[in-house]
Each structure stands twice: as C-alpha cells, then as structure tokens.
Design an enzyme around this catalytic site. Sequence first.
Site, PDB file in Angstrom:
ATOM      1  N   GLY A 136      -7.442   8.165  -4.434  1.00 18.65           N
ATOM      2  CA  GLY A 136      -6.052   8.138  -3.992  1.00 18.65           C
ATOM      3  C   GLY A 136      -5.586   6.722  -3.782  1.00 18.65           C
ATOM      4  O   GLY A 136      -6.299   5.749  -4.046  1.00 18.65           O
ATOM      5  N   GLY A 181      -2.812   4.203  -1.125  1.00 16.73           N
ATOM      6  CA  GLY A 181      -1.990   4.093   0.069  1.00 16.73           C
ATOM      7  C   GLY A 181      -1.173   2.829   0.020  1.00 16.73           C
ATOM      8  O   GLY A 181      -1.087   2.162  -1.011  1.00 16.73           O
ATOM      9  N   GLY A 182      -0.584   2.468   1.145  1.00 13.22           N
ATOM     10  CA  GLY A 182       0.299   1.313   1.186  1.00 13.22           C
ATOM     11  C   GLY A 182      -0.410   0.003   0.929  1.00 13.22           C
ATOM     12  O   GLY A 182       0.219  -0.978   0.563  1.00 13.22           O
ATOM     13  N   MET A 183      -1.732  -0.046   1.143  1.00 16.38           N
ATOM     14  CA  MET A 183      -2.441  -1.314   1.015  1.00 16.38           C
ATOM     15  C   MET A 183      -3.370  -1.387  -0.189  1.00 16.38           C
ATOM     16  O   MET A 183      -3.931  -2.433  -0.466  1.00 16.38           O
ATOM     17  CB  MET A 183      -3.266  -1.574   2.285  1.00 16.38           C
ATOM     18  CG  MET A 183      -2.427  -1.735   3.535  1.00 16.38           C
ATOM     19  SD  MET A 183      -1.249  -3.092   3.427  1.00 16.38           S
ATOM     20  CE  MET A 183      -2.370  -4.476   3.391  1.00 16.38           C
ATOM     21  N   VAL A 233      -8.167   3.706  -3.694  1.00 17.30           N
ATOM     22  CA  VAL A 233      -9.533   4.094  -3.363  1.00 17.30           C
ATOM     23  C   VAL A 233     -10.141   4.822  -4.558  1.00 17.30           C
ATOM     24  O   VAL A 233      -9.510   5.688  -5.153  1.00 17.30           O
ATOM     25  CB  VAL A 233      -9.564   5.018  -2.124  1.00 17.30           C
ATOM     26  CG1 VAL A 233     -11.012   5.255  -1.697  1.00 17.30           C
ATOM     27  CG2 VAL A 233      -8.768   4.413  -0.991  1.00 17.30           C
ATOM     28  N   LYS A 243     -12.498   0.708  -1.898  1.00 15.72           N
ATOM     29  CA  LYS A 243     -11.076   0.428  -1.839  1.00 15.72           C
ATOM     30  C   LYS A 243     -10.798  -1.002  -2.228  1.00 15.72           C
ATOM     31  O   LYS A 243     -11.407  -1.927  -1.710  1.00 15.72           O
ATOM     32  CB  LYS A 243     -10.520   0.681  -0.444  1.00 15.72           C
ATOM     33  CG  LYS A 243      -9.062   0.244  -0.351  1.00 15.72           C
ATOM     34  CD  LYS A 243      -8.302   0.948   0.719  1.00 15.72           C
ATOM     35  CE  LYS A 243      -6.818   0.629   0.561  1.00 15.72           C
ATOM     36  NZ  LYS A 243      -6.003   1.370   1.497  1.00 15.72           N
ATOM     37  N   ASP A 282      -4.906   4.372  14.665  1.00 17.89           N
ATOM     38  CA  ASP A 282      -4.168   5.212  13.716  1.00 17.89           C
ATOM     39  C   ASP A 282      -4.896   6.530  13.474  1.00 17.89           C
ATOM     40  O   ASP A 282      -5.108   6.944  12.332  1.00 17.89           O
ATOM     41  CB  ASP A 282      -3.962   4.470  12.398  1.00 17.89           C
ATOM     42  CG  ASP A 282      -2.923   5.161  11.506  1.00 17.89           C
ATOM     43  OD1 ASP A 282      -2.056   5.880  12.056  1.00 17.89           O
ATOM     44  OD2 ASP A 282      -2.969   4.988  10.284  1.00 17.89           O
TER      45      ASP A 282
END
Length: 755
Positions: free
Chosen positions: A23, A25-27, A30, A48, A142
């Site tokens: 997947g 994400g914002g950063m 992965v 990642k 988080d």
Amino acid sequence: MLEPLDASAVRRVGPYVLIGRIGAGGMGTVHLARREGTAGPAGLAAVKTVREDACLDTEFRLRFRREADAARAVRSPFTAVLVDAAPDAAPPWLATEYVTGPSLAEAVTRHGPLPLDVVRALGADLARALRAIHGARIVHRDLKPANVLCDAAGPKVIDFGIARAFDGTVLTAAGMAVGTLGFMSPEQLDGTGSVGPASDVFSLGVLLCWAATGRGPFDDAEPAAVIARIAEGQADLRLVPDGLRELVGACLSVAPNARPTTDALVRAFDPRAAGERPGALFARSEEPFPWPAGVRELIGAYEAKTREVVASAPLVPAVPSAAVPVPAPPDGPPRRSRTRVRVAVTAVAAVLAVTATLVGVRLLARDDGDGKGTGAAPSPSTAVRPTAPPDPVEPMANGGGLGAITWAYPEPGTRGAERPKGWKPWHATAGAHVDGCVLGVDLLVCSDKKGVEARRPADGKLVWRHAAPVRAGGAVMTAGLSGDRVYLPEGGGVLVARRSDARPLAHWPGVAGFLPELAVAAGGRVYVAYEGAGGGGLPGEMLFRAYRESDGQRIWETKVKEAYPNSMTPAAGRLYLAGPGGTWQLDQRDGRLRVVGERTATDLVGPDGTFYKWMKDDTTQIRDGGTLRVRGGIPGRPLTADASTAVSLYETQTETGKLRELIGSRSGDGTVLWRTLWDGTGFMDRGQALVVGRRLVLINGSGVETRSLTDGAPIAFVRPASWPDLSDPEVPLTLVAGDVVFVVKDTGLWSVRLP
C-alpha cells in the site's frame, strides 16, 4: 490487499528483494520483500520507502535516524519489530516484520462492530502493546484502527516509529500536531507539545469505542466541532456496551492524569490478570485470539494471497537495481498547526490538513486512505534482532554442587576481552547474600536474597535495583543479559526489562507450581530454568523453556526430573544440566533430551562442549560432547578447561599430610602436559579456577594467582585488601572481563586486576 508487482517495478531496496505492493500513504510506499539470502516466511519483511520530496533536508534524516533507533528498542508480541533502516539512503527506507492480516479498520468495515468479549480481549492486548512502547520511552501518537493489524494470534500495533521519545529529546518539531483527527487527545490538539503515554491511552479509548460500535465517540461532520468535543470531553458513548462503557469513558478523560495506566487496563480487560501485582501478566495468552468467524476468514484470505504473490514472484538478478521508484506526491503539502484547541476558527484549516494527510513526520504510514489497511506487521517467525556489538555474558558460579557446570571465556577481539572503561579496583557490599551473578560489558547484575541489583563493572556503583519476592529458604532467579535487555524474576514468570534502568517492557508468564531459577541468553534465544515443587534436585520435575529474544515467542519447553535448574549451561548447541539424577543434554533448537548420563558429583563442560566427568576413583573421563563417548582420561577432579587444555586437581594423602597437584592435560585425549605442586590455602573447586587467554587463574583464600597454561609455571600473585575468607566449601562467584576478575562471596563483591 497485497498486490503483485508489475513488470516495470524496481525489485530491490538495500538488501531486500521486493515481491509485492502492500500500500501507500502520505509519506511513501510499502512493499512485501524478502531479505536476500533467506528463504521461507522468516525472510519476509514490510519495506517502506519514504517519498523523496519529504526527505531532502538534513533535519528530516536526523529525525528519521533517531526515531528508527527508538523504535528498535520495542520488542513485544503485540507490536511490529523494526528490522532494519537506512536513513541516509536515497530515498530513505525501513523494514519491519510482516504478517498476513488485514487492518482493524478493514476488518470492522467489512464485518461490522466486534462482540464485547472480542473488544475486551483487544483492549487488553493493545494495552500490553502500549506498555511495551512506553517502556522504551516512546509515545505512539497515532493509535487508530489502520495502525492495528489482525494477526491470527491477536492484534499487533504498527507505526510507533513516528513517535517522540519522551525523555526530553524532541524528535518531532515543536508545535506539530501528529495524529489523526477524532483519535487525537486534547493535549495533542492544543499544540503545547506536552504529549505523554496518557495520550495513547486516550486514543485507545477512541479506538475501542469505534471497534465496538462502528463509530467514534467524537464523530461530527465539521472538523471544528470534533476538536471542540474532544477539548470539552463530550464523548458520545451511548452505543458502547455496559461492560465496556466505564473503562472507555475513563480513557477519554480530558485530564491526562485522570486516565488509567496501561497496567490497570490490562487487569480490567483480562480476567487472568486480575489481582496480579504490577508487571505480573503481560504476555500473549496461549489460547487462540477470539476473532469472529468473518475476521478469521479475512485473515485466511490474506494468507492465501501472500502465498500466491510469493510463489509467483519472478527471480531477481544478483546485481542491485540503480534506483527506487518515488511514489507520486499527495494532493498538497503537509501543513503544520500551532493552534490552541479552543481557537476553533483558526484551528479548522490545520485540522483539515491533519485529516487529509497526517501532519508531521510519519515514517511507518501504511494506510491507503480507503480504510482497508495493508497487511504489514510483525510475525513471530520473522523477527530479526538488530545487530549489536558482541556482549559476552559470563555464566554464574554457585557453590554446593548447584552451580553452572562450565565457565565462559571472553572471546579475543570482542568487547568482553577488554577491561571495563575507566575501571579501578573496588569493593562493595550487597543488600543480602548473593546467589548468582551475570556480567556484561557495562553491567554486573547480581541476585541476592531480596532482589536483583545492577552495578557498573568499572567502579561498583549501584545503577538500579529490582525488588523480587523470595520463597522461604530459596534464592532469587539469576538474571540474564543480552543486548539492551535484562531478564528478571517477576512472580512465577520472567520480566523483560530495559538494561539501562530495569524499566519493564514485557512479561513471560510461568506455569503454576514452578518458579524461575535462571535465565541465560545465547544465540538469539533466552533459556529459562524453573524450579519445581520442593526445590531443585528433588524427584519432582524441573521445567526448561526457550524463548526467541526478538519477540518473546516461546519455542519449546521440556521437563526433567531431579535436575538442578541453575546448572543449565549452553555449550556447542546444547544445554547441559546436572543433578543427583544424572547429567543431561537438551538440544538448543527443539529442547529434545539428547543424552542422559550416570549419577555424578562434579562435572565440567568446556567451551567447545567437551564433557569432563569425575569418577569415584578420583579420575576424570573425557567424553565427546555429542555422544558422551569416552575418549580419554585425566587424574584428579576437573577444575577448568579451554579448547586445548584441561586442568584438574589431584590430591593424595602422604605421611606428612595432603599433597595437592595441579595437572594440565590435552583436552582431546587426556595426555598429561604438565604437573605442578600447589600449596594454596582453602577449598578449590570449579569456578575458583578460570582460563583467561593462555593463563590459568586461581582464586582462593590466599588471593589471586596466575600461572602459565602451557606448563603450569607461576606468573604472579596478589592479595587484594579486605580479601574474603574462602576457606569454607562455599565456592565464590567468579567472572572475568578483559584482565579484571570479579569475585562475589556472601554479601561482598570485589573487583581486582589479574596479576
């Protein structure tokens, strides 16, 4: 769910071969990967890569490195283990363990809210995860459903590498709001930076409400309204079941100090932990986690998909690819908020930024943004311990026939062969009679009749003390040391604690009727010996277990009758045990009982596994370590040995008194190499004779003597000030670091330089 890589995708990041896409994400992105040179599930990892435009400055890489180092300290069955990280790579990347399972977000979205008993079990295990994270001085910041993965064995928390260490070192910029709206604590939103472990407890309360009802307690269409409801404590818990509502409400208290601790939550959620004292029950239950049928089926689908992707992954050439693809940036840059909670008008813009993409540095982000999770998290079988400097741990010596049956020798070239930095001779007094000690390069840990205390080898100064209960007439478990961990007695089990200050990190429960006696770390495993009812050496069974260091997973357990638990000694791939019932070998890999020897009195195991058995006629048989087949013999009682030379003590009665000889023999076949008279005073046994380099070290009532191991010739002698009385048969505890010897007798501790 996991997807195969397309034909044009880059296939390598550092030492990892990429085989599937998990997947983004914002950063960053992965991938499922396999470490080069490994096979099977043990080589899999979630790798990642961080977006290049998010890591161009030096400050980012510094935070990346520090946060990765902090995350390495967290090892728990309930969290992801950070396997590797490269903050200076282009782009930076990190690798964590991989498990085939959906996120909690996907599980609940697909199959609906979880039953009450499942939510309570979830709450207990997530509290255990937070306890381990906080024990490493990290705040998650988080915790949300997308950062909890559903493994078949239970939930696992990921993405705690984003956190700020709360020991005063700020790893995220001041004023940055890190988290996800709706799951953030009031102190996260107000921008003051005063975020501690209680903030994660708040997020846990929100998560449990969401898991039980399908909606959060502060849900609202307007972000500003969500902020105001969190700040004012207006949680909607009407749909939360009665058996959960009170605990969730306590977690959501506005004041951090009004929220329960993780220990209290474990006891409240898990009936097994009720009534236990602090730290007594923080390991995963051996019973299957009660996931609903739909979630179990979803986990099975992930497992099948992983097998399919791994099987279909093409072979990768040995030459590494030149670059790693950079994921496309999100819609708009991250934004920072320094807004106070109650200034709702100015806060809305920052909250919208937090909602769209988590504000701050999110190193382990794995949420696609679709609420489906990614399936990347640790698996017990894939744990890899970060490389650390060699740290030889000396086995302890105990008297009365109950001690370790071999002695470790600092290996040349390791830190254990060096004198402790800043060392000077010292003498100290323990709080009570010392039963066992273990030595590392920076810590001497001794167990006495009241608990366990750690001292600096350089000067004997006390570093920390761990209180432990003692059974009547018994001894405190001798601790184990390895890397940044120390293994301590805790009730009927073992407490995994931080080496520097004994801060609890995890707990390995024991078995009713057994008490831990000794922990020894070797080769990435921790071996624990438990005393059975009545005491060591009696006809009852003694319990022996092996745990994986990286994640605390129990590998095997074996019971042996009439053994001395604190005689357990690792050597040459085996665990040697002694007792009135005989001599045993356990295979370190599976705990299988390999060899049972005859009843014995004094035996010795050399560092290469050679077994020296003392016979009734005052001779010693040399036996092969694997089969115990006799391959030679030497006169007298065995004292010490290295891979080439064995030293024995031979006593004969003459008209003028007792004549004592030290005899050096070839360890392979018993050929006598030298004999020399020895007139030292007091009793001499295993543990009072050590091999250090090519010197024979003798520790007795006169002092410390060194002799050549080549011919037995004396080298030097010293009697330190306040030297203990060693005339009685109680053998002192002796350990060596470099050219320094540590001697422990009763309540006294001495550290002197070898002459």
